[in-house]
Motif scaffolding. Structure first.
Motif, PDB file in Angstrom:
ATOM      1  N   ALA A 138       0.850  -1.192   0.000  1.00  0.00           N
ATOM      2  CA  ALA A 138       0.000   0.000   0.000  1.00  0.00           C
ATOM      3  C   ALA A 138       0.883   1.238   0.000  1.00  0.00           C
ATOM      4  CB  ALA A 138      -0.919   0.004   1.228  1.00  0.00           C
ATOM      5  N   GLY A 139       0.334   2.328  -0.537  1.00  0.00           N
ATOM      6  CA  GLY A 139       1.045   3.596  -0.511  1.00  0.00           C
ATOM      7  C   GLY A 139       1.824   3.876  -1.776  1.00  0.00           C
ATOM      8  N   GLY A 140       1.209   4.603  -2.722  1.00  0.00           N
ATOM      9  CA  GLY A 140       1.954   5.081  -3.876  1.00  0.00           C
ATOM     10  C   GLY A 140       1.509   4.621  -5.242  1.00  0.00           C
ATOM     11  N   ALA A 141       0.571   3.681  -5.336  1.00  0.00           N
ATOM     12  CA  ALA A 141       0.188   3.163  -6.657  1.00  0.00           C
ATOM     13  C   ALA A 141      -0.460   4.239  -7.514  1.00  0.00           C
ATOM     14  CB  ALA A 141      -0.773   1.994  -6.501  1.00  0.00           C
ATOM     15  N   GLY A 142      -0.045   4.287  -8.770  1.00  0.00           N
ATOM     16  CA  GLY A 142      -0.647   5.227  -9.705  1.00  0.00           C
ATOM     17  C   GLY A 142      -0.887   4.636 -11.082  1.00  0.00           C
ATOM     18  N   THR A 143      -0.208   3.530 -11.361  1.00  0.00           N
ATOM     19  CA  THR A 143      -0.319   2.880 -12.672  1.00  0.00           C
ATOM     20  C   THR A 143      -0.324   1.367 -12.516  1.00  0.00           C
ATOM     21  OG1 THR A 143       2.076   2.694 -13.050  1.00  0.00           O
ATOM     22  CG2 THR A 143       1.013   4.777 -13.701  1.00  0.00           C
ATOM     23  N   VAL A 144      -0.724   0.679 -13.580  1.00  0.00           N
ATOM     24  CA  VAL A 144      -0.667  -0.779 -13.580  1.00  0.00           C
ATOM     25  C   VAL A 144       0.777  -1.245 -13.453  1.00  0.00           C
ATOM     26  CG1 VAL A 144      -1.164  -2.857 -14.916  1.00  0.00           C
ATOM     27  CG2 VAL A 144      -2.785  -0.967 -14.913  1.00  0.00           C
ATOM     28  N   GLU A 145       1.698  -0.502 -14.025  1.00  0.00           N
ATOM     29  CA  GLU A 145       3.110  -0.861 -13.907  1.00  0.00           C
ATOM     30  C   GLU A 145       3.557  -0.840 -12.448  1.00  0.00           C
ATOM     31  OE1 GLU A 145       6.888  -2.071 -14.737  1.00  0.00           O
ATOM     32  OE2 GLU A 145       5.117  -2.111 -16.016  1.00  0.00           O
ATOM     33  N   HIS A 146       3.072   0.110 -11.676  1.00  0.00           N
ATOM     34  CA  HIS A 146       3.392   0.141 -10.246  1.00  0.00           C
ATOM     35  C   HIS A 146       2.893  -1.124  -9.549  1.00  0.00           C
ATOM     36  CE1 HIS A 146       3.435   4.837 -10.374  1.00  0.00           C
ATOM     37  NE2 HIS A 146       4.586   4.323 -10.756  1.00  0.00           N
ATOM     38  N   LEU A 147       1.693  -1.548  -9.895  1.00  0.00           N
ATOM     39  CA  LEU A 147       1.145  -2.772  -9.314  1.00  0.00           C
ATOM     40  C   LEU A 147       2.037  -3.964  -9.654  1.00  0.00           C
ATOM     41  CD1 LEU A 147      -2.664  -2.361 -10.221  1.00  0.00           C
ATOM     42  CD2 LEU A 147      -1.455  -1.458  -8.221  1.00  0.00           C
ATOM     43  N   SER A 148       2.426  -4.048 -10.911  1.00  0.00           N
ATOM     44  CA  SER A 148       3.256  -5.139 -11.373  1.00  0.00           C
ATOM     45  C   SER A 148       4.614  -5.141 -10.677  1.00  0.00           C
ATOM     46  CB  SER A 148       3.440  -5.045 -12.892  1.00  0.00           C
ATOM     47  OG  SER A 148       4.241  -6.097 -13.374  1.00  0.00           O
ATOM     48  N   GLN A 149       5.198  -3.975 -10.493  1.00  0.00           N
ATOM     49  CA  GLN A 149       6.490  -3.871  -9.816  1.00  0.00           C
ATOM     50  C   GLN A 149       6.405  -4.366  -8.379  1.00  0.00           C
ATOM     51  OE1 GLN A 149       7.407   0.273 -10.303  1.00  0.00           O
ATOM     52  NE2 GLN A 149       8.286   0.011 -12.327  1.00  0.00           N
ATOM     53  N   ALA A 150       5.338  -4.002  -7.695  1.00  0.00           N
ATOM     54  CA  ALA A 150       5.174  -4.440  -6.302  1.00  0.00           C
ATOM     55  C   ALA A 150       5.076  -5.956  -6.219  1.00  0.00           C
ATOM     56  CB  ALA A 150       3.935  -3.797  -5.693  1.00  0.00           C
TER      57      ALA A 150
END
Length: 256
Positions: free
Chosen positions: A202-214
């Motif tokens: 949690a904290g900082g997601a803004g794009t699908v790429e961010h989700l994938s990176q996490a």
């Protein structure tokens, strides 16, 4: 192939929804029940609802509002905020909540985790860890809306909560909250590499790429996001949404 859970996070404040930035400056989003109905239509995986004032104000959860939200949800819902006793957890589960998120109360004692896990099952108990990163001091665990700093290191605290009976950890970087600048991958790696239970980013997601990176780089088992699902455009206009089917397919990349 496996698609991890993607979880919208809704923040309650005085029975309305808000969105914060770095745990400050709440912006009114709308009515929680209306938001839930939209998420029902979007077929979201799960929902987290957090009362951002309950612990700071020393009050119990608002069971009436929580019951209204849970009764509308077509998806599993987790609730956090003001939870300090087993009886409160029992009331929340009876109100239709499937999981509880316990955070600030753990600064004083982890006994509630142990007892709640024993009575209700660890699958219903999520421990919240809020973290800040100082320029010189490194990561610090904070509670009560980031107003109190704990002495434990993040890794040690995560181990303690896992050992006490937490079924999952909701890991939030306060300094990324509402920024949509991406998750703290280093923090996720630290905690996910320390414990065996699932870690929800949690904290900082803004794009699908961010989700994938996490999921792929940070080792998260699931991803939670707030601003990403309630704001649109550079002016942060309020528009509640979720992943498209194409975006969901982009996350079919994490193998178990």
């Amino acid at each position: 192939m496996y698609r991890a859970r993607v979880i919208p996070t809704l923040l309650l404040s005085q029975r309305g929804l808000v969105k914060t930035r770095k745990f400050k400056d709440p912006v009114y989003i709308g009515d929680p029940v209306n938001a839930v109905r939209i998420f029902n239509e979007k077929e979201v995986d799960e929902l987290v609802v957090l009362d951002i004032n309950a612990s700071r104000e020393g009050r119990e959860p608002d069971y009436e509002v929580i019951s209204e939200i849970a009764s509308e949800c077509f998806m599993p819902v987790a609730y956090g905020g003001g939870i300090r006793t087993l009886e409160q957890i029992r009331k929340l589960l009876r109100a239709g909540v499937e999981k509880v998120v316990i955070n600030s109360a753990l600064a004083e004692s982890t006994e509630i985790l142990t007892e709640a896990s024993r009575i209700f099952g660890s699958q219903a108990i999520m421990a919240g860890i809020d973290v800040r990163r100082g320029l010189l001091t490194g990561y610090k665990v904070v509670v009560r809306s980031a107003s109190v700093e704990l002495k434990h290191s993040v890794a040690d605290y995560a181990r303690i909560l896992e050992g006490a009976g937490a079924g999952e950890i909701l890991l939030n970087n306060v300094d990324r909250d509402g920024t949509m600048a991406g998750y703290d991958i280093d923090l996720l790696r630290l905690v996910s590499g320390t414990v065996k239970i699932p870690v929800v980013a949690a904290g900082g997601a803004g794009t699908v790429e961010h989700l994938s990176q996490a999921l792929n780089d940070g080792g998260a088992a699931a991803v939670a996001a707030g601003a990403m699902f309630v704001f649109r455009g550079k002016h942060r206009a309020v528009l509640i949404g979720y992943l498209t089917e194409a975006q969901k397919k982009e996350l079919l990349i994490r193998k178990r």
